[in-house]
Design an enzyme around this catalytic site. Structure first.
Site, PDB file in Angstrom:
ATOM      1  N   ASP A   8       0.972  -1.121  -0.150  1.00  0.00           N
ATOM      2  CA  ASP A   8       0.108  -0.070  -0.034  1.00  0.00           C
ATOM      3  C   ASP A   8       0.819   1.276  -0.011  1.00  0.00           C
ATOM      4  OD1 ASP A   8       0.883   0.157   2.700  1.00  0.00           O
ATOM      5  OD2 ASP A   8      -0.936   0.233   3.716  1.00  0.00           O
ATOM      6  N   HIS A   9       0.399   2.268   0.383  1.00  0.00           N
ATOM      7  CA  HIS A   9       1.028   3.518   0.473  1.00  0.00           C
ATOM      8  C   HIS A   9       2.274   3.581   1.158  1.00  0.00           C
ATOM      9  CE1 HIS A   9      -2.385   3.804   2.834  1.00  0.00           C
ATOM     10  NE2 HIS A   9      -1.696   4.840   3.562  1.00  0.00           N
ATOM     11  N   CYS A  65       3.194  -3.165   4.260  1.00  0.00           N
ATOM     12  CA  CYS A  65       2.225  -2.264   4.461  1.00  0.00           C
ATOM     13  C   CYS A  65       2.719  -1.357   5.625  1.00  0.00           C
ATOM     14  CB  CYS A  65       0.703  -2.713   4.877  1.00  0.00           C
ATOM     15  SG  CYS A  65       0.664  -3.805   6.216  1.00  0.00           S
ATOM     16  N   THR A  67       2.207  -1.838   8.928  1.00  0.00           N
ATOM     17  CA  THR A  67       2.730  -2.783  10.138  1.00  0.00           C
ATOM     18  C   THR A  67       3.061  -4.274   9.660  1.00  0.00           C
ATOM     19  OG1 THR A  67       0.490  -3.519  10.431  1.00  0.00           O
ATOM     20  CG2 THR A  67       1.274  -1.541  11.687  1.00  0.00           C
ATOM     21  N   GLY A  68       2.557  -4.805   8.418  1.00  0.00           N
ATOM     22  CA  GLY A  68       2.594  -6.016   7.950  1.00  0.00           C
ATOM     23  C   GLY A  68       1.369  -6.971   8.348  1.00  0.00           C
ATOM     24  N   GLY A  70      -2.241  -5.951   8.564  1.00  0.00           N
ATOM     25  CA  GLY A  70      -3.185  -6.014   7.680  1.00  0.00           C
ATOM     26  C   GLY A  70      -3.117  -6.672   6.403  1.00  0.00           C
ATOM     27  N   MET A  71      -1.625  -6.708   5.746  1.00  0.00           N
ATOM     28  CA  MET A  71      -1.539  -7.480   4.330  1.00  0.00           C
ATOM     29  C   MET A  71      -1.618  -9.266   4.993  1.00  0.00           C
ATOM     30  SD  MET A  71      -1.012  -5.996   1.858  1.00  0.00           S
ATOM     31  CE  MET A  71      -0.317  -4.353   0.918  1.00  0.00           C
ATOM     32  N   HIS A  98       9.085 -24.011   9.546  1.00  0.00           N
ATOM     33  CA  HIS A  98       8.236 -24.746  10.364  1.00  0.00           C
ATOM     34  C   HIS A  98       6.683 -24.577   9.823  1.00  0.00           C
ATOM     35  CE1 HIS A  98      10.158 -25.534  14.566  1.00  0.00           C
ATOM     36  NE2 HIS A  98      11.112 -25.812  13.578  1.00  0.00           N
ATOM     37  N   ARG A 132       7.385 -33.441  10.931  1.00  0.00           N
ATOM     38  CA  ARG A 132       6.102 -33.368  11.938  1.00  0.00           C
ATOM     39  C   ARG A 132       5.597 -31.876  11.437  1.00  0.00           C
ATOM     40  NH1 ARG A 132      10.939 -31.860  14.358  1.00  0.00           N
ATOM     41  NH2 ARG A 132      10.594 -29.989  15.741  1.00  0.00           N
ATOM     42  N   HIS A 133       6.211 -30.894  10.827  1.00  0.00           N
ATOM     43  CA  HIS A 133       5.800 -29.807  10.508  1.00  0.00           C
ATOM     44  C   HIS A 133       4.724 -29.749   9.200  1.00  0.00           C
ATOM     45  CE1 HIS A 133       8.422 -28.232  13.512  1.00  0.00           C
ATOM     46  NE2 HIS A 133       9.623 -28.646  12.848  1.00  0.00           N
TER      47      HIS A 133
END
Ligand code: RB5
Length: 147
Positions: A8-9, A65, A67-68, A70-71, A98, A132-133
């Site tokens: 985004d912006h 974005c 904060t990361g 919202g994306m 993982h 296991r992951h």
């Protein structure tokens, strides 16, 4: 690797920097916007990148974005996407080892641009451990189908 990238912006300047770095590293990068710093809505770009990854048009996705968060919330609504909000080297590595994350999200207002670039390189170079992951990731994938 074939990658789709979006922002985004708030993430625009970092997205431009990452695009250049990724191309220099030999990756094939599709830039799905935004194209400037005019305010826009992050879910629009999360959807474009997430759909490329879900369809297989891109092997992995990158979303930036403020904060990361919202994306990553938006991208994870698309079936087949495992988006991780990465804020340091450990989360870059572990979200691959993982969680088999296929979309990298980061916050341009939280993590310095140089660190995002370094974290992304680690993320792209780290393999999924499987074992296991795999069982755990398969349980996440099944949640998609449960609705
Ligand atoms: C935009 O102001 C900001 O809300 C957005 O970039 C992102 O941080 C949302 O999660």
């Amino acid at each position: 690797m074939k990658l789709s990238i979006g922002s985004d912006h708030a993430g625009f300047a970092v997205k431009e920097r990452l695009k250049k770095a990724l191309q220099e590293q030999g990756h094939q990068v599709a830039d799905l916007g935004s194209t400037n710093e005019e305010p826009c809505d992050y879910p629009d770009y999360a959807e474009k990148v997430a759909r490329d990854v879900a369809k297989g048009t891109a092997e992995r996705g990158v979303l930036i974005c403020g904060t990361g968060i919202g994306m990553s919330i938006a991208a994870n609504r698309i079936s087949g996407v495992l988006a991780a909000c990465v804020h340091d080297r450990v989360t870059a590595e572990m979200s691959r080892r993982h969680n088999n994350a296929n979309v990298f999200c980061a916050g341009a207002r939280i993590v310095p641009a140089g660190e995002i670039e370094a974290n992304l390189k680690v993320w792209l170079e780290t393999p999924f451990e499987g074992g296991r992951h795999s069982r755990r990731v398969e349980k996440i994938v099944k949640l998609d189908k449960k609705g």
